[in-house]
Design a protein around this motif. Sequence first.
Motif, PDB file in Angstrom:
ATOM      1  N   ARG A 120       0.780  -1.066   0.175  1.00  0.00           N
ATOM      2  CA  ARG A 120       0.165  -0.122  -0.056  1.00  0.00           C
ATOM      3  C   ARG A 120       0.850   1.286  -0.241  1.00  0.00           C
ATOM      4  O   ARG A 120       0.334   2.336   0.169  1.00  0.00           O
ATOM      5  CB  ARG A 120      -0.864  -0.084   1.200  1.00  0.00           C
ATOM      6  CG  ARG A 120      -1.883  -1.123   1.263  1.00  0.00           C
ATOM      7  CD  ARG A 120      -2.791  -1.116   0.079  1.00  0.00           C
ATOM      8  NE  ARG A 120      -3.796  -2.437  -0.183  1.00  0.00           N
ATOM      9  CZ  ARG A 120      -4.583  -2.495  -1.081  1.00  0.00           C
ATOM     10  NH1 ARG A 120      -4.910  -1.559  -1.972  1.00  0.00           N
ATOM     11  NH2 ARG A 120      -5.324  -3.391  -1.039  1.00  0.00           N
ATOM     12  N   ALA A 121       2.138   1.115  -0.154  1.00  0.00           N
ATOM     13  CA  ALA A 121       3.144   2.354  -0.303  1.00  0.00           C
ATOM     14  C   ALA A 121       2.713   2.994  -1.866  1.00  0.00           C
ATOM     15  O   ALA A 121       2.319   2.475  -2.635  1.00  0.00           O
ATOM     16  CB  ALA A 121       4.352   1.950  -0.161  1.00  0.00           C
ATOM     17  N   SER A 122       3.299   4.224  -1.695  1.00  0.00           N
ATOM     18  CA  SER A 122       3.171   4.799  -3.104  1.00  0.00           C
ATOM     19  C   SER A 122       4.330   4.421  -4.089  1.00  0.00           C
ATOM     20  O   SER A 122       5.171   3.799  -3.682  1.00  0.00           O
ATOM     21  CB  SER A 122       3.450   6.450  -2.728  1.00  0.00           C
ATOM     22  OG  SER A 122       3.614   7.267  -4.085  1.00  0.00           O
ATOM     23  N   ASN A 123       3.565   4.572  -5.327  1.00  0.00           N
ATOM     24  CA  ASN A 123       4.588   4.200  -6.564  1.00  0.00           C
ATOM     25  C   ASN A 123       5.194   5.276  -7.033  1.00  0.00           C
ATOM     26  O   ASN A 123       5.581   5.184  -8.092  1.00  0.00           O
ATOM     27  CB  ASN A 123       3.852   3.386  -7.508  1.00  0.00           C
ATOM     28  CG  ASN A 123       4.878   2.346  -8.089  1.00  0.00           C
ATOM     29  OD1 ASN A 123       5.939   1.982  -7.701  1.00  0.00           O
ATOM     30  ND2 ASN A 123       4.500   2.272  -9.494  1.00  0.00           N
ATOM     31  N   ALA A 124       4.960   6.306  -6.590  1.00  0.00           N
ATOM     32  CA  ALA A 124       5.695   7.728  -6.813  1.00  0.00           C
ATOM     33  C   ALA A 124       6.908   7.647  -6.476  1.00  0.00           C
ATOM     34  O   ALA A 124       7.540   6.948  -5.687  1.00  0.00           O
ATOM     35  CB  ALA A 124       4.956   8.821  -6.446  1.00  0.00           C
ATOM     36  N   GLN A 125       7.882   8.424  -7.139  1.00  0.00           N
ATOM     37  CA  GLN A 125       9.491   8.698  -6.682  1.00  0.00           C
ATOM     38  C   GLN A 125       9.485   9.005  -5.260  1.00  0.00           C
ATOM     39  O   GLN A 125       8.669   9.966  -4.634  1.00  0.00           O
ATOM     40  CB  GLN A 125       9.892   9.730  -7.657  1.00  0.00           C
ATOM     41  CG  GLN A 125      11.687   9.837  -7.286  1.00  0.00           C
ATOM     42  CD  GLN A 125      12.288  10.841  -8.377  1.00  0.00           C
ATOM     43  OE1 GLN A 125      11.619  11.641  -8.774  1.00  0.00           O
ATOM     44  NE2 GLN A 125      13.775  10.578  -8.154  1.00  0.00           N
ATOM     45  N   ASP A 126      10.318   8.202  -4.597  1.00  0.00           N
ATOM     46  CA  ASP A 126      10.713   8.537  -3.062  1.00  0.00           C
ATOM     47  C   ASP A 126      11.854   9.455  -3.004  1.00  0.00           C
ATOM     48  O   ASP A 126      12.975   9.358  -3.153  1.00  0.00           O
ATOM     49  CB  ASP A 126      11.342   7.108  -2.529  1.00  0.00           C
ATOM     50  CG  ASP A 126      11.397   7.450  -0.966  1.00  0.00           C
ATOM     51  OD1 ASP A 126      11.034   8.599  -0.413  1.00  0.00           O
ATOM     52  OD2 ASP A 126      11.794   6.208  -0.444  1.00  0.00           O
ATOM     53  N   GLY A 127      11.565  10.851  -2.879  1.00  0.00           N
ATOM     54  CA  GLY A 127      12.445  12.088  -3.006  1.00  0.00           C
ATOM     55  C   GLY A 127      13.306  11.997  -4.406  1.00  0.00           C
ATOM     56  O   GLY A 127      12.750  12.000  -5.207  1.00  0.00           O
ATOM     57  N   ASP A 128      14.551  12.124  -3.910  1.00  0.00           N
ATOM     58  CA  ASP A 128      15.344  12.090  -5.062  1.00  0.00           C
ATOM     59  C   ASP A 128      15.956  10.608  -5.378  1.00  0.00           C
ATOM     60  O   ASP A 128      16.959  10.352  -6.361  1.00  0.00           O
ATOM     61  CB  ASP A 128      16.440  12.978  -5.123  1.00  0.00           C
ATOM     62  CG  ASP A 128      17.348  12.754  -4.100  1.00  0.00           C
ATOM     63  OD1 ASP A 128      17.067  11.720  -3.107  1.00  0.00           O
ATOM     64  OD2 ASP A 128      18.378  13.557  -3.595  1.00  0.00           O
ATOM     65  N   SER A 129      15.240   9.515  -4.727  1.00  0.00           N
ATOM     66  CA  SER A 129      16.025   8.198  -5.020  1.00  0.00           C
ATOM     67  C   SER A 129      15.552   7.774  -6.476  1.00  0.00           C
ATOM     68  O   SER A 129      14.579   8.206  -7.065  1.00  0.00           O
ATOM     69  CB  SER A 129      14.970   7.452  -3.979  1.00  0.00           C
ATOM     70  OG  SER A 129      15.526   7.647  -2.811  1.00  0.00           O
TER      71      SER A 129
END
Length: 508
Positions: free
Chosen positions: A270-279
């Motif tokens: 259920r975590a986001s699939n958008a970019q994690d910060g600049d990772s």
Amino acid sequence: MPKANLMTKTFSILVLSSALLITACGPSDENNDNHANHANHDNHDNHDNHDGGEVNVPETYTFESRFVEGESSVSYSGQTARHLLINELNLYIGGQLEDDALSNTAFGSQEDFYSALLFYYEFDSDADGATELQTSTEPSAKQATFNDVSTEKDLVGKTAGNDSVTDHKDWSTEFAGWSDASIAANGGDIGSPEGLLRAYMNTLATQAYDLSQGTPVADPIADGETLPVYVTPTGLDLKQLTQKFLLMSIAFSQGADDYLDSSTDGKGLRASNAQDGDSAYSPLEHAWDEGFGYFGAARDYAAYTDQQIADGDLVDTDGDGAIDFKTEYNFGASVNAAKRDLGSADGAKTDFTEEAFQAFVTGRAIISAAGDELTDEQMASLEEQRDIAVSAWEKAIAATAVHYINDTLQEMNKFGTEDYDFATHAKVWSELKGFSLGFQFNPTSPMNEGSRFTDFHTLIKDAPVLPDAEEADIASYREDLIEARALLGDAYGFDAANLGDENGENGW
């Protein structure tokens, strides 16, 4: 072994019940080794088909970033570090600990030995990250120290109950499977996973201190013989119990009930699939990777035969002359899966290795091909792959428990003969117990149905029945082990040909 010597095997195509079409990249051939063996392909195509459609599945666990051009989106170094910490603790218990006790120099108390064990369990990377790894490879490993693998990692913080946001039970009150309070006499509250681990290590530290003072553990069966420092006179192998329960209470628990779980908003699936910060990855990609990392497979796992995995053979896939622990090493359950596949009966072959790995790669391909939010169809497909991966992972563990029930029965067959060895008996029983305590950590485990889990542990008990027991008790325990084995067979649908006979033979 050079890649040219590896046999190529079928990479099956999974047909999902959702609208997604899953296809495998690369060629496929067949042989009869019952383990998917694929050529190493790094050709993962990025997709914009976010509403369902074709998802190309690579043959290795290799995925380019959707966010940072030219970078991999795969990251699970922390899981590799914890596998190494477990392995390093096991190596210490099986080797240097006894040498430390016999040298009687730096360890002046039981607490000193306990601290030496906690060095790994409560690992402080700031103070000790430059410690050289004792885990060896051929060719030699790319990483020489803990910090070369990952920093700020320990074992205690990820033991079931200590990272509790996604826990399906309160492990401080609902932990089950161990009721023998005598192990807690040396410290530790056996009512929680951490407490039981500390009780094992405290007991081990006490025996090490006693050895340092000239009192080794006496073999209660063979007069005048002594036991390894990690074996108790009641038949517990604390080395095996500690290692196997760590693999279950950390690796399996974190995999099944955290990173691959889908019951908590913002966590696991259920975590986001958008970019994690600049990772280079999304939180969802990272969560899936961490679940895969705890399974422990090399990224080209499918290119190995079962025999290679079982034997610990390693391949320098990238040709840099070294084995990378983060990509080219097989840890934990991934090895046991191959061993059980090898040991399965003709006509009842299992393929836990392929089931798990292909599901992990397919699920990751679904995530990589999705947008910032998965559609309902994509999430259903992802959960389907998660179910396959976790089920194969757990079935490999359950089959391993069957294997050690059979080993225990075989050791009991030697009672009263010169072939009987107390330490071997303690070893195989302790491997059975240590693994089996972990079924409860999977929220969807078939062992959690009704009273199966508690019934099973009532049958196998908290220590083996020894040769000096009453004949009636020995016979009764043999029947209990066979009943426990049948319980596993029923829970996981194992073919009777893999379970074994009344002597523990002709099965896993």
